[in-house]
Design a protein around this motif. Sequence first.
Motif, PDB file in Angstrom:
ATOM      1  N   VAL A 232      84.470 -49.015 -24.283  1.00  0.00           N
ATOM      2  CA  VAL A 232      84.565 -50.540 -24.526  1.00  0.00           C
ATOM      3  C   VAL A 232      84.457 -50.947 -26.125  1.00  0.00           C
ATOM      4  CG1 VAL A 232      83.471 -52.831 -24.241  1.00  0.00           C
ATOM      5  CG2 VAL A 232      83.919 -51.264 -22.506  1.00  0.00           C
ATOM      6  N   TYR A 233      83.172 -50.341 -26.597  1.00  0.00           N
ATOM      7  CA  TYR A 233      83.090 -50.675 -28.103  1.00  0.00           C
ATOM      8  C   TYR A 233      84.196 -49.914 -28.852  1.00  0.00           C
ATOM      9  CZ  TYR A 233      78.386 -52.757 -27.913  1.00  0.00           C
ATOM     10  OH  TYR A 233      77.505 -53.548 -27.701  1.00  0.00           O
ATOM     11  N   ALA A 234      84.519 -48.946 -28.572  1.00  0.00           N
ATOM     12  CA  ALA A 234      85.574 -48.119 -29.388  1.00  0.00           C
ATOM     13  C   ALA A 234      87.002 -49.099 -29.216  1.00  0.00           C
ATOM     14  CB  ALA A 234      86.102 -46.985 -28.926  1.00  0.00           C
ATOM     15  N   ALA A 235      87.186 -49.692 -28.246  1.00  0.00           N
ATOM     16  CA  ALA A 235      88.541 -50.280 -28.000  1.00  0.00           C
ATOM     17  C   ALA A 235      88.502 -51.592 -28.748  1.00  0.00           C
ATOM     18  CB  ALA A 235      88.780 -50.762 -26.330  1.00  0.00           C
ATOM     19  N   VAL A 236      87.319 -52.440 -28.559  1.00  0.00           N
ATOM     20  CA  VAL A 236      87.169 -53.606 -29.321  1.00  0.00           C
ATOM     21  C   VAL A 236      87.252 -53.496 -30.851  1.00  0.00           C
ATOM     22  CG1 VAL A 236      85.722 -55.503 -29.852  1.00  0.00           C
ATOM     23  CG2 VAL A 236      85.729 -54.645 -27.564  1.00  0.00           C
ATOM     24  N   HIS A 237      86.495 -52.444 -31.312  1.00  0.00           N
ATOM     25  CA  HIS A 237      86.317 -52.212 -32.889  1.00  0.00           C
ATOM     26  C   HIS A 237      88.029 -51.817 -33.306  1.00  0.00           C
ATOM     27  CE1 HIS A 237      81.910 -51.349 -32.737  1.00  0.00           C
ATOM     28  NE2 HIS A 237      82.234 -52.624 -32.472  1.00  0.00           N
ATOM     29  N   ALA A 238      88.417 -50.824 -32.631  1.00  0.00           N
ATOM     30  CA  ALA A 238      90.004 -50.366 -33.086  1.00  0.00           C
ATOM     31  C   ALA A 238      90.979 -51.710 -32.902  1.00  0.00           C
ATOM     32  CB  ALA A 238      90.334 -49.328 -31.928  1.00  0.00           C
ATOM     33  N   LEU A 239      90.747 -52.433 -31.879  1.00  0.00           N
ATOM     34  CA  LEU A 239      91.873 -53.749 -31.904  1.00  0.00           C
ATOM     35  C   LEU A 239      91.550 -54.486 -33.199  1.00  0.00           C
ATOM     36  CD1 LEU A 239      93.774 -55.223 -30.390  1.00  0.00           C
ATOM     37  CD2 LEU A 239      91.969 -56.418 -29.162  1.00  0.00           C
ATOM     38  N   LEU A 240      90.148 -54.926 -33.464  1.00  0.00           N
ATOM     39  CA  LEU A 240      90.004 -55.578 -34.652  1.00  0.00           C
ATOM     40  C   LEU A 240      90.377 -54.903 -35.892  1.00  0.00           C
ATOM     41  CD1 LEU A 240      86.174 -56.731 -33.599  1.00  0.00           C
ATOM     42  CD2 LEU A 240      88.331 -57.938 -33.774  1.00  0.00           C
ATOM     43  N   ILE A 241      90.259 -53.706 -35.977  1.00  0.00           N
ATOM     44  CA  ILE A 241      90.776 -52.852 -37.361  1.00  0.00           C
ATOM     45  C   ILE A 241      92.282 -53.110 -37.337  1.00  0.00           C
ATOM     46  CG2 ILE A 241      90.979 -50.732 -38.438  1.00  0.00           C
ATOM     47  CD1 ILE A 241      87.927 -50.043 -37.238  1.00  0.00           C
ATOM     48  N   THR A 242      93.001 -52.770 -36.210  1.00  0.00           N
ATOM     49  CA  THR A 242      94.581 -52.946 -36.156  1.00  0.00           C
ATOM     50  C   THR A 242      94.805 -54.034 -36.513  1.00  0.00           C
ATOM     51  OG1 THR A 242      94.345 -51.100 -34.275  1.00  0.00           O
ATOM     52  CG2 THR A 242      96.399 -52.184 -34.568  1.00  0.00           C
ATOM     53  N   VAL A 243      94.299 -55.142 -36.096  1.00  0.00           N
ATOM     54  CA  VAL A 243      94.912 -56.481 -36.113  1.00  0.00           C
ATOM     55  C   VAL A 243      94.575 -56.870 -37.898  1.00  0.00           C
ATOM     56  CG1 VAL A 243      94.298 -59.026 -36.015  1.00  0.00           C
ATOM     57  CG2 VAL A 243      94.305 -57.546 -34.087  1.00  0.00           C
ATOM     58  N   LEU A 244      93.495 -56.310 -38.478  1.00  0.00           N
ATOM     59  CA  LEU A 244      93.295 -56.467 -39.795  1.00  0.00           C
ATOM     60  C   LEU A 244      94.384 -55.738 -40.585  1.00  0.00           C
ATOM     61  CD1 LEU A 244      89.357 -56.348 -40.260  1.00  0.00           C
ATOM     62  CD2 LEU A 244      90.993 -58.195 -40.475  1.00  0.00           C
ATOM     63  N   ILE A 245      94.768 -54.407 -40.139  1.00  0.00           N
ATOM     64  CA  ILE A 245      95.715 -53.744 -40.660  1.00  0.00           C
ATOM     65  C   ILE A 245      96.893 -54.365 -40.775  1.00  0.00           C
ATOM     66  CG2 ILE A 245      97.106 -51.643 -40.669  1.00  0.00           C
ATOM     67  CD1 ILE A 245      94.416 -49.932 -39.911  1.00  0.00           C
ATOM     68  N   ILE A 246      97.378 -54.922 -39.540  1.00  0.00           N
ATOM     69  CA  ILE A 246      98.496 -55.632 -39.453  1.00  0.00           C
ATOM     70  C   ILE A 246      98.711 -56.906 -40.346  1.00  0.00           C
ATOM     71  CG2 ILE A 246      99.809 -57.053 -37.949  1.00  0.00           C
ATOM     72  CD1 ILE A 246      99.045 -55.017 -35.720  1.00  0.00           C
TER      73      ILE A 246
END
Length: 201
Positions: A14-28
């Motif tokens: 859960v934590y990895a998915a949430v953090h990965a999603l936030l980082i991906t959005v920032l990269i986009i």
Amino acid sequence: MKKVVRFVLLHSTVYAAVHALLITVLIICFTAATEGSMGRSPGDDLMAAGLAFGIIFAGLLLLHVGAGFLVQVRRVRDLGYAVTPGNVSPRQVRTVSVRGGSAGTIGAAHKIIEGLGGVRFLAEFPESGRVSAVRKAPDGEGYAQVIRVTVRSAGPLSTVEVRSRPRFHGAPVDRAQNLANVEEITKLLEQPNSREASRRG
């Protein structure tokens, strides 16, 4: 132990998915702001975002799982507590019944938290039967902790709920600091001599 393994894996996922999603959005957002579409189709952008998310998620998952077993579980065991899913969680809550009214119990909780050391903020809210505090991470390791004690009186007894969590909501591990907080506070609250000393003080 199987329940602990399942908890660590689910918690880490859960934590990895949430953090990965936030980082991906920032990269986009950063890429869109600096480069624009660069002639790419929406499908290509979506595929690139999915690839980035997958790579980041896999890396964070390995990191969180490793931290969960090598840091969190080991720390709980080193402190002498049972290794259970509840004890491994960074968010802790305990409820105990003690003798005495709301005012005296709140005062006792205040003194107990003050005695823990490293407390940066400590305040009583008598109207709501609550004590709130922020405690810095011991030795500079881990995260600061938010401690909240809520007291509800019924006759000669008071029900005390002690909560402790990392100040950083996204913390996947806390080196069992919050577990130690709730255990220490409830243990001292249940000691009549400790509460009497707090009231006299």
